[in-house]
Design a protein around this motif. Structure first.
Motif, PDB file in Angstrom:
ATOM      1  N   ASN A 410       0.736  -1.280   0.146  1.00  0.00           N
ATOM      2  CA  ASN A 410       0.107   0.051  -0.040  1.00  0.00           C
ATOM      3  C   ASN A 410       0.849   1.233  -0.083  1.00  0.00           C
ATOM      4  O   ASN A 410       0.527   2.125  -0.762  1.00  0.00           O
ATOM      5  CB  ASN A 410      -1.052  -0.076   1.244  1.00  0.00           C
ATOM      6  N   ASP A 413       2.349   1.663  -3.428  1.00  0.00           N
ATOM      7  CA  ASP A 413       1.634   2.057  -4.548  1.00  0.00           C
ATOM      8  C   ASP A 413       1.359   3.659  -4.293  1.00  0.00           C
ATOM      9  O   ASP A 413       1.513   4.245  -5.357  1.00  0.00           O
ATOM     10  CB  ASP A 413       0.290   1.348  -4.186  1.00  0.00           C
ATOM     11  N   TYR A 417       2.086   6.280  -7.431  1.00  0.00           N
ATOM     12  CA  TYR A 417       1.058   7.114  -7.853  1.00  0.00           C
ATOM     13  C   TYR A 417       0.935   8.423  -7.163  1.00  0.00           C
ATOM     14  O   TYR A 417       0.060   9.273  -7.758  1.00  0.00           O
ATOM     15  CB  TYR A 417      -0.427   6.481  -7.537  1.00  0.00           C
TER      16      TYR A 417
END
Length: 707
Positions: A410, A413, A417
């Motif tokens: 998480n 990620d 992004y």
């Protein structure tokens, strides 16, 4: 007439205390197969009577030696007259043995001398300092000790021939050991299962063949019968546990505690441990025979105490009694119940068996927010294939400090992004410097430079730029600045006008009252001060005033600063911390710790704070005295105290001001980026800024970036 001094006689006791260990013994020989015939139906009652086992005489055990004080057995005695030099070595030897039991290293201990040792209780703290002082009397009969660490303070004493008590507790705990009953099926009145009980197990998806293989029997009290789970080792009946259909349990007293089904793991390298006997039977229905059940169920919670020795670990004595079976296992799957007690049992087992060889089962979801509780529930509702899949997909038991990358997916990620917005760093506000250095939450920047180079001024200007662009708030621990002077510098950078209209500001319009009030509001909303609070009330007693002042002067150490910074993060949401400078902090350290070790320790503390609270820290450190200085910027390795300042920081910056008019403008400031750990946010090199002495504002110089 002279009386001869009477000699005192005491009993010699040299106890041996065995400590708990994860390393277990080798397995015994295999057992023979068992056969059981089922017949004779019996009436079932939901309220059976519990058996009243007769309590046999007990024997006492002190440490590892049998205790037989009931009879008049002659015992060895020693003379402890200090004048009897023939027994000096005996006294000293026994005293040292008792000290070794507590945890002291006695190799270098000498009577009549103080010895500095590592405290067995606190182990010297993080620095592992030798903070404990131990003294043995000249006659070798008495030892006294005291740990001088403020957080410990452990003290105690012990005699060679008298059972003394240290502050850690009794040295000779007496452990009561009851003799183990030898039981038989006939003696207990056990019978084959009746058809009704076989049907009861059938409803729980347990076959008659599985019951027979595990010698599940029954016992009758009057016209009442209960299920009897027979605990066997090498095929011999060792204990028996009873259960009625309403899930009431009890066991035969004074029998040895072992795993249920322990013979099934004698030759297994992988084993499964479950919480109840029916769960063990359920595992067999799914094809797993290498499974055992604990005899005593689960505790309500995980114990906060340290692991007890083998003799004192009574709650989990079955582990020690079966250690020869567990020693060779390389993989242990903990399939305990999914409730809180089941999780507590898994943790207690993992503590004793070794987390590194443990796996844990994650029971399937029953409905939203609820999971199946145990193996038998999964077998009943989902079938043996699903239960088999659950066991095969067991997860590694978590070990503190050891992780897999998947745990951080998480976070990875979000980094990829740009979910947080600061992954590439926050702009410094100067385009010439942004190519070299950007500010990332959770990093440590060490800033240095020769005195009067403008290190603090540059950091203040940087904070103003960051606040203007992204609205960060900051905590300032700036011991060199008076509050009013620091406020003036910040206000001048914010308003871009001088605070006063004399001397340095006489040719530029001074900030007006409205700008001043707006600036004060900005100060209040943006910065929080970490400072020593000196009492404002003048006390009548000069003595009390000196005490208060002394206490306040001792506060500014790095832990004090970081504790207050943590409060500022939680209360005000700060994203940056300035500690300026290093030499204004209290740096008391243990005599055995070098300055290099101390600097490494405090930098580790600062980095942990920054990472944990996602807060950027600027730490100002002065260089050592530079002999034959030629006016060039100092190196990061010139920082006074330790090379760790550059070794352990994420970013290293040298602020240097030109002092030679022939070399260029005097208002030119050179920002030397000497270390950037994260290539995403910058690289090494030099940037040049122009400093406005009147307003304290730094601006880019056209074409200033150079290498």
């Amino acid at each position: 007439m002279l009386l001869r001094q009477q000699q005192r006689l005491v009993i010699s006791s040299s106890p041996t205390i065995f400590m708990a260990s994860k390393h277990l013994l080798k397995p015994t020989t295999p057992t023979l197969p068992l056969k059981l015939s089922l017949s004779s139906p019996v009436t079932i009652s939901a309220f059976p009577l519990k058996p009243n086992s007769r309590i046999l005489p007990i024997s006492l055990k002190t440490s590892a030696l049998p205790y037989t004080s009931q009879s008049n057995v002659p015992r060895p005695v020693y003379s402890v007259n200090p004048e009897d030099t023939g027994n000096f070595s005996t006294r000293l030897s026994i005293l040292k043995k008792k000290l070794e039991v507590i945890g002291f290293d006695t190799e270098m201990l000498k009577p009549g001398q103080y010895s500095h040792l590592t405290c067995p209780k606190c182990e010297g703290g993080d620095s592992m300092e030798k903070s404990l002082s131990l003294f043995i009397t000249l006659d070798g009969d008495n030892a006294q000790w005291l740990c001088h660490r403020a957080k410990c303070g452990w003290r105690g004493g012990i005699r060679a021939f008298v059972d003394g008590r240290s502050s850690n507790g009794s040295l000779n705990p007496i452990i009561k050991m009851k003799p183990k009953r030898e039981i038989t099926e006939k003696g207990l009145g056990l019978e084959p299962l009746c058809n009704e009980l076989v049907a009861y197990f059938g409803e729980r998806m347990i076959s008659k063949e599985t019951l027979a293989r595990n010698c599940v029997m029954q016992k009758t009290y009057g016209n009442q019968s209960t299920i009897a789970f027979t605990y066997r080792r090498n095929g011999v009946l060792v204990s028996c546990k009873y259960r009625d259909v309403n899930k009431n349990f009890w066991q035969e007293k004074d029998t040895e505690k072992i795993f249920y089904g322990v013979d099934d793991i004698k030759e297994a390298s992988d084993i499964i441990i479950v919480e109840g006997e029916i769960d063990k039977l359920s595992m067999e229905e799914a094809g797993f025979y290498n499974c055992v059940s604990v005899p005593d169920g689960a505790p309500p919670s995980v114990s906060t105490k340290a692991l007890a020795s083998e003799e004192q670990d009574t709650k989990y004595q079955y582990l020690w009694n079966c250690k020869e079976y567990l020693e060779k296992t390389s993989r242990i799957i903990l399939a305990t119940d999914g409730d809180a007690p089941g999780c507590a049992l898994a943790e207690e087992l993992a503590r004793r068996l070794g987390r590194e060889r443990c796996w844990r089962v994650k029971w399937p979801e029953k409905n939203e927010g609820e999971h199946f509780k145990d193996a038998n529930e999964v077998l009943m509702y989902l079938g043996p294939d699903v239960l088999k899949e659950v066991i095969e997909n067991a997860e590694l038991y978590p070990i503190q400090g050891l992780f897999n990358f998947s745990k951080y997916f998480n976070e990875i990620d979000a980094y990829y992004y740009h979910s947080h917005g600061f992954e590439l760093g926050v702009s410094t506000g100067w385009r010439g410097l942004d190519r070299l250095y950007n500010v990332v939450p959770g990093e440590l920047t060490v800033v240095t430079g020769v005195p009067n180079s403008g290190k603090s001024e540059w950091i203040d200007a940087l904070l103003c730029n960051i606040n203007r662009s992204v609205g960060w708030k900051f905590a300032l621990c700036s011991m060199e600045n008076k509050v009013r002077e620091h406020a003036r510098k910040l206000l001048e950078k914010y308003v871009k006008k001088p605070f006063f209209n004399t001397r340095y500001g006489e040719f530029i319009e001074r900030m007006n009252v409205e700008e001043f009030e707006l600036g004060k509001k900005w100060l209040s909303e943006t910065f929080y001060l970490i400072r020593v609070s000196v009492p404002l009330v003048i006390l009548k007693s000069a003595f009390i005033w000196r005490i208060l002042l002394s206490e306040n002067e001792s506060l500014p150490n790095i832990k004090w600063v970081l504790d207050l910074a943590k409060a500022a993060v939680l209360r005000h949401g700060i994203r940056g911390l300035v500690i300026d400078p290093y030499n204004e902090l209290d740096h008391q350290r243990p005599p055995s710790q070098t300055e290099t070790e101390y600097v490494s320790q405090i930098l580790t503390m600062i980095k942990r704070f920054a990472q944990h609270h996602s807060c950027h820290v600027w730490f100002v450190a002065h260089p050592r005295q530079l002999h034959n200085w030629d006016g060039a910027p100092p190196n990061m390795y010139d920082i006074s105290g330790s090379a760790h300042f550059i070794n352990k920081c994420d970013n290293g910056i040298v602020i240097h001001r030109n002092r030679n008019p022939e070399a260029g403008p005097i208002d030119q400031v050179q920002v030397c980026v000497r270390k950037v750990r994260n290539k995403v946010i910058g690289t090494t090199g030099d940037a040049f800024l122009s400093y406005n002495r009147t307003t304290g504002v730094y601006t880019d110089i056209d074409g200033s970036s150079r290498k």
